[in-house]
Design a protein around this motif. Structure first.
Motif, PDB file in Angstrom:
ATOM      1  N   GLN A 159      76.757  75.254 122.253  1.00 52.81           N
ATOM      2  CA  GLN A 159      77.102  75.512 120.843  1.00 52.81           C
ATOM      3  C   GLN A 159      75.798  76.288 120.021  1.00 52.81           C
ATOM      4  N   ILE A 160      74.563  75.761 120.368  1.00 54.74           N
ATOM      5  CA  ILE A 160      73.469  76.175 119.640  1.00 54.74           C
ATOM      6  C   ILE A 160      73.298  77.632 120.080  1.00 54.74           C
ATOM      7  N   ASP A 161      73.612  77.679 121.663  1.00 54.54           N
ATOM      8  CA  ASP A 161      73.495  79.183 122.262  1.00 54.54           C
ATOM      9  C   ASP A 161      74.671  80.331 121.441  1.00 54.54           C
ATOM     10  N   ARG A 162      75.674  79.569 121.388  1.00 54.09           N
ATOM     11  CA  ARG A 162      76.746  80.416 120.608  1.00 54.09           C
ATOM     12  C   ARG A 162      76.396  80.791 119.251  1.00 54.09           C
ATOM     13  N   LEU A 163      76.045  79.932 118.422  1.00 48.02           N
ATOM     14  CA  LEU A 163      75.405  80.107 116.946  1.00 48.02           C
ATOM     15  C   LEU A 163      74.324  81.182 117.074  1.00 48.02           C
ATOM     16  N   LEU A 164      73.384  80.971 117.829  1.00 46.05           N
ATOM     17  CA  LEU A 164      72.258  82.270 117.790  1.00 46.05           C
ATOM     18  C   LEU A 164      72.691  83.432 118.387  1.00 46.05           C
ATOM     19  N   ASP A 165      73.760  83.527 119.233  1.00 47.73           N
ATOM     20  CA  ASP A 165      74.330  84.762 119.809  1.00 47.73           C
ATOM     21  C   ASP A 165      75.180  85.525 118.707  1.00 47.73           C
ATOM     22  N   LEU A 186      62.236  70.016 125.506  1.00 45.07           N
ATOM     23  CA  LEU A 186      60.993  70.704 126.035  1.00 45.07           C
ATOM     24  C   LEU A 186      61.580  72.111 126.610  1.00 45.07           C
ATOM     25  N   ALA A 187      62.392  71.910 127.523  1.00 43.81           N
ATOM     26  CA  ALA A 187      63.130  73.026 128.344  1.00 43.81           C
ATOM     27  C   ALA A 187      63.752  73.998 127.364  1.00 43.81           C
ATOM     28  N   TYR A 188      64.560  73.679 126.615  1.00 46.93           N
ATOM     29  CA  TYR A 188      65.104  74.455 125.810  1.00 46.93           C
ATOM     30  C   TYR A 188      64.549  75.189 124.634  1.00 46.93           C
ATOM     31  N   MET A 189      63.253  74.449 124.210  1.00 43.73           N
ATOM     32  CA  MET A 189      62.346  75.015 123.295  1.00 43.73           C
ATOM     33  C   MET A 189      61.756  76.207 123.821  1.00 43.73           C
ATOM     34  N   LYS A 190      61.500  75.920 125.032  1.00 42.83           N
ATOM     35  CA  LYS A 190      60.791  77.169 125.745  1.00 42.83           C
ATOM     36  C   LYS A 190      61.829  78.287 126.139  1.00 42.83           C
ATOM     37  N   ARG A 191      62.966  78.299 126.324  1.00 41.53           N
ATOM     38  CA  ARG A 191      64.094  79.138 126.502  1.00 41.53           C
ATOM     39  C   ARG A 191      64.224  79.925 125.066  1.00 41.53           C
ATOM     40  N   VAL A 192      64.121  79.275 124.050  1.00 40.23           N
ATOM     41  CA  VAL A 192      64.677  79.966 122.727  1.00 40.23           C
ATOM     42  C   VAL A 192      63.416  79.835 121.630  1.00 40.23           C
ATOM     43  N   PHE A 193      62.256  79.874 122.200  1.00 39.44           N
ATOM     44  CA  PHE A 193      61.218  79.632 121.431  1.00 39.44           C
ATOM     45  C   PHE A 193      61.000  80.655 120.114  1.00 39.44           C
ATOM     46  N   PRO A 194      61.267  81.892 120.258  1.00 43.78           N
ATOM     47  CA  PRO A 194      61.104  83.045 119.634  1.00 43.78           C
ATOM     48  C   PRO A 194      62.117  82.729 118.138  1.00 43.78           C
ATOM     49  N   ARG A 195      63.112  81.803 118.423  1.00 41.52           N
ATOM     50  CA  ARG A 195      64.174  81.456 117.345  1.00 41.52           C
ATOM     51  C   ARG A 195      64.132  80.151 116.714  1.00 41.52           C
TER      52      ARG A 195
END
Length: 284
Positions: A159-165, A186-195
């Motif tokens: 759901q977060i991915d969809r919102l960001l997209d 931590l893993a998710y933060m690394k993946r979307v850190f610029p956002r």
């Protein structure tokens, strides 16, 4: 990094009817050692900017932003949200704050249907997000972030991915809410850190979480059972989170939040002080 706290750590969820006064909250958040605070529910702290600025200055506190909860799943509520933020955003600007966070209202959803939206409901949510971003960033110059939250339409990674997209909004990333469903913060933060523009630090009691995952405890019941535990005591590696923020040069707000369990042996003041002491230890 300036570590802030928020009125929710004192059980303040609404503008009125709280167990603590706004004066006591400001006294105690300063006594606990914090130099920054969120605004809390709009109307809990004084709305008069001159009064509030004086009260903050007397306690050596700065206003870092606000998290505003709204029924984003109800597309018809957009005008109310825009009107409220039309008052809230100028107050933050007058206090020198630079950030405003929005999040969905979990109480909007029936039990067992938490966060469930149909296609029209999701379209209404994203439309509201875009409208709010145009107002808050375009007209008032604040940075707007979205807070994924347990029991809402934006809580799991898909759901977060969809919102960001589908929108340009960045995140207020909450370590505890992300870990609630056994997701890896931590893993998710690394993946979307610029956002990620804003951080909420919480931790999760693994045993209480497992009762939720096993269907033995509802989301609402888990809060009273202490699912959101003090920072040193949970399954989220807060030290690693802070190291990642430091390594990546994170410059946004960092806010400690502490939901207090029904049987908590410590007061909100004691919990806030213990969480800050832990933050100071891991910062070296």
């Amino acid at each position: 990094m300036l570590i802030a706290n928020a009125p929710c750590s004192w059980g303040v969820a609404y503008p009125t009817g709280n167990a603590v006064t706004w004066q006591r909250y400001l006294d105690e958040v300063a006594e606990a050692g914090y130099r920054g605070t969120e605004l809390g529910p709009f109307g809990f702290l004084p709305k008069d900017p001159a009064v509030l600025q004086d009260e903050l200055a007397r306690r050596d506190l700065v206003m870092i932003g606000a998290t505003h909860v709204h029924t984003l799943g109800d597309a018809t509520s957009g005008p109310v949200l825009m009107q409220t933020l039309g008052e809230l955003a100028p107050l933050l600007v007058s206090l020198g704050a630079r950030h405003l966070v929005i999040m969905d209202e979990s109480n909007f959803y029936p039990r067992g249907q938490e966060g469930v939206l149909d296609a029209a409901g999701w379209a209404g949510l994203t439309r509201m997000v875009r409208d709010v971003q145009a107002l808050v960033e375009g007209e008032h110059g604040l940075k707007l972030s979205f807070h994924p939250h347990i029991g809402t339409a934006v809580e799991r990674e898909s759901q977060i991915d969809r919102l960001l997209d589908e929108t340009d909004i960045d995140l207020c990333f909450d370590t505890g809410h992300h870990a609630f469903w056994d997701q890896d913060p931590l893993a998710y933060m690394k993946r979307v850190f610029p956002r990620i523009a804003y951080m909420h630090l919480k931790n999760v009691d693994g045993a209480v979480r497992q009762r939720v995952l096993d269907g033995q405890l509802s989301i609402a019941e888990s809060y009273g059972a202490g699912v959101m535990c003090p920072l040193p005591d949970g399954v989220v590696d807060i030290r690693a989170v802070m190291q990642l923020l430091a390594d990546r040069g994170f410059s946004g707000p960092i806010v400690v939040e502490q939901d207090v369990a029904k049987n908590a042996a410590e007061t909100p003041l004691q919990l806030a002080a213990r969480n800050l002491a832990y933050m100071q230890v891991i910062a070296g």
